[in-house]
Design a protein around this motif. Structure first.
Motif, mmCIF file in Angstrom:
data_model
loop_
_atom_site.group_PDB
_atom_site.id
_atom_site.type_symbol
_atom_site.label_atom_id
_atom_site.label_comp_id
_atom_site.label_asym_id
_atom_site.label_seq_id
_atom_site.Cartn_x
_atom_site.Cartn_y
_atom_site.Cartn_z
ATOM 1 N N THR A 107 -1.801 7.205 -0.511
ATOM 2 C CA THR A 107 -0.926 6.053 -0.689
ATOM 3 C C THR A 107 -0.999 5.576 -2.136
ATOM 4 N N PRO A 108 0.107 5.017 -2.676
ATOM 5 C CA PRO A 108 0.102 4.571 -4.083
ATOM 6 C C PRO A 108 -0.977 3.523 -4.372
ATOM 7 N N TRP A 109 -1.152 2.576 -3.448
ATOM 8 C CA TRP A 109 -2.177 1.551 -3.640
ATOM 9 C C TRP A 109 -3.191 1.643 -2.506
ATOM 10 N N ALA A 110 -4.449 1.682 -2.846
ATOM 11 C CA ALA A 110 -5.504 1.783 -1.834
ATOM 12 C C ALA A 110 -5.857 0.384 -1.344
ATOM 13 N N HIS A 154 0.115 -7.683 -2.283
ATOM 14 C CA HIS A 154 0.828 -8.763 -2.964
ATOM 15 C C HIS A 154 0.076 -9.209 -4.204
ATOM 16 N N VAL A 155 -1.253 -9.306 -4.090
ATOM 17 C CA VAL A 155 -2.070 -9.719 -5.239
ATOM 18 C C VAL A 155 -1.972 -8.696 -6.362
ATOM 19 N N LEU A 156 -2.071 -7.421 -6.021
ATOM 20 C CA LEU A 156 -1.997 -6.359 -7.033
ATOM 21 C C LEU A 156 -0.631 -6.342 -7.710
ATOM 22 N N MET A 157 0.430 -6.544 -6.941
ATOM 23 C CA MET A 157 1.776 -6.544 -7.501
ATOM 24 C C MET A 157 1.970 -7.739 -8.434
ATOM 25 N N ALA A 158 1.426 -8.887 -8.030
ATOM 26 C CA ALA A 158 1.553 -10.091 -8.863
ATOM 27 C C ALA A 158 0.854 -9.902 -10.205
ATOM 28 N N LYS A 159 -0.236 -9.123 -10.182
ATOM 29 C CA LYS A 159 -0.971 -8.853 -11.427
ATOM 30 C C LYS A 159 -0.392 -7.655 -12.183
ATOM 31 N N GLN A 160 0.671 -7.057 -11.619
ATOM 32 C CA GLN A 160 1.288 -5.860 -12.192
ATOM 33 C C GLN A 160 0.266 -4.735 -12.395
#
Length: 381
Positions: free
Chosen positions: A16-19, A27-33
């Motif tokens: 998967t792209p994000w573990a 959501h947290v990872l996306m918010a931090k880009q």
């Protein structure tokens, strides 16, 4: 374009792209880009696709750019993944045939980083203790705990080289490592299955061929029979003769004093082989397993032919291999009759053997069942 990039990343890294374990973590990872974790596993030839996952829309390639890349560079690699195009001996995740955990998910409570830390711990133990470290409880636990990461790397495209895999997973390349991995992958205990099958029908198979030799090759094997010969080896030779497959399609005979270096310099076949060391036909206590011209592991002096055959069989599942044409029907027989892997559909045979092997094996198993029935009737008549 973003969704397309995420799809490509998952296809070419088998992860998967994000573990993450929960949607709020994403959501947290996306918010931090945060860049996708899977990017570090992406092969260099696909790096251009990472632009599709840029957080800046203007920086992403257009649909025309992606089509142009597909035509120039990506299409050949996708074509190479297709089962019908795959050449004999080439590795890759073509299907999940016979597997129950072809690519498991990340274990609960684990992360990509914790998995990698466990893998490094294994290599540290190997550097310090060598092959002897395999007998420790810690190594056994770490190998089971890192099964997810082992499968992800084994399923990666392009397939990693054997040399690279050996450096990453030294404890996988032993009879114990391969058999343990196979058990997690298929939920089958290959050695127990082979031993039970030989006890149940090994002598029955020999008696069948003695009573009804099916061709000249079977008669030749029977005429050259050594009474002290190991039963599983005898059965294998008779079955291969019945299917008109040469023993050399699975077995390489070598001098008892041969070393790994000797064998690797002797132009070994690309497809898996069981290398039997010495002229003795009785027990074959020393053997090696080879693949892609490399020796994967040695059986040592405590091995048996059954252990060697079982270890050889695990390579087709562990490394996502199809059965080579020169032994496809025999391997289909070992799989279905001796090991007990019987998917309703599909086969690991390829090419012209894709339909022939299952048909030949089904026909032989009917003959064996009929012979068993007749023997049982004669005992009570």
């Amino acid at each position: 374009m973003w969704s397309l990039g995420a799809t490509y990343l998952e296809v070419f890294t088998q992860s998967t792209p994000w573990a993450v374990k929960a949607i709020h973590e994403l959501h947290v990872l996306m918010a931090k880009q945060t860049p996708p974790h899977g990017l570090k596993h992406l092969d260099e030839q696909y790096k251009e696709l990472t632009l599709l996952l840029s957080y800046q829309p203007a920086a992403r390639p257009t649909a025309s750019d992606v089509v142009a890349f597909f035509k120039s560079g990506l299409a050949p690699h996708l074509e190479a993944r297709a089962p019908k195009k795959q050449q004999e001996g080439k590795r890759g995740p073509k299907d999940t045939y016979g597997c129950t955990q072809f690519q498991p998910g990340l274990p609960e409570g684990e992360s990509e980083e914790s998995m990698e830390a466990r893998r490094k711990r294994l290599t540290d133990i190997y550097c310090r203790s060598g092959r002897q470290g395999e007998e420790t409880a810690e190594v056994g636990q770490l190998m089971a705990a890192t099964f997810y990461l082992q499968r992800r790397q084994l399923n990666a495209m392009p397939s990693p080289t054997i040399v690279n895999l050996k450096s990453q997973w030294p404890y996988l390349f032993s009879p114990k490592g391969l058999i343990g991995h196979f058990q997690l992958l298929t939920d089958m205990q290959v050695l127990s299955a082979l031993e039970a099958a030989m006890e149940d029908c090994g002598n029955m198979i020999v008696d069948l061929f003695k009573t009804r030799p099916t061709n000249a090759a079977v008669k030749e094997v029977l005429n050259n029979h050594n009474h002290s010969e190991d039963l599983p080896y005898k059965v294998l030779k008779l079955v291969m003769a019945h299917f008109n497959e040469d023993v050399g399609g699975l077995i390489v005979q070598a001098e008892g004093c041969a070393t790994v270096a000797d064998m690797e310099s002797s132009n070994l076949p690309v497809t898996p082989r069981l290398i039997l060391l010495g002229e003795s036909q009785e027990h074959h206590q020393r053997w090696m397993i080879s693949m892609e011209g490399c020796v994967l592991c040695e059986g040592g002096r405590l091995g048996t032919f059954t252990t060697g055959l079982g270890t050889l069989f695990t390579t087709y599942y562990t490394f996502n291999l199809q059965y080579q044409d020169e032994a496809a029907s025999t391997l289909e027989f070992v799989q279905r009759c001796l090991v007990g892997i019987n998917p309703e559909r599909g086969t690991k045979a390829s090419g012209h053997k894709k339909r022939k092997a299952p048909s030949q094996v089904s026909s032989f198993l009917r003959k064996l069942m009929d012979f068993r029935y007749r023997v049982a009737i004669s005992l009570f008549s």
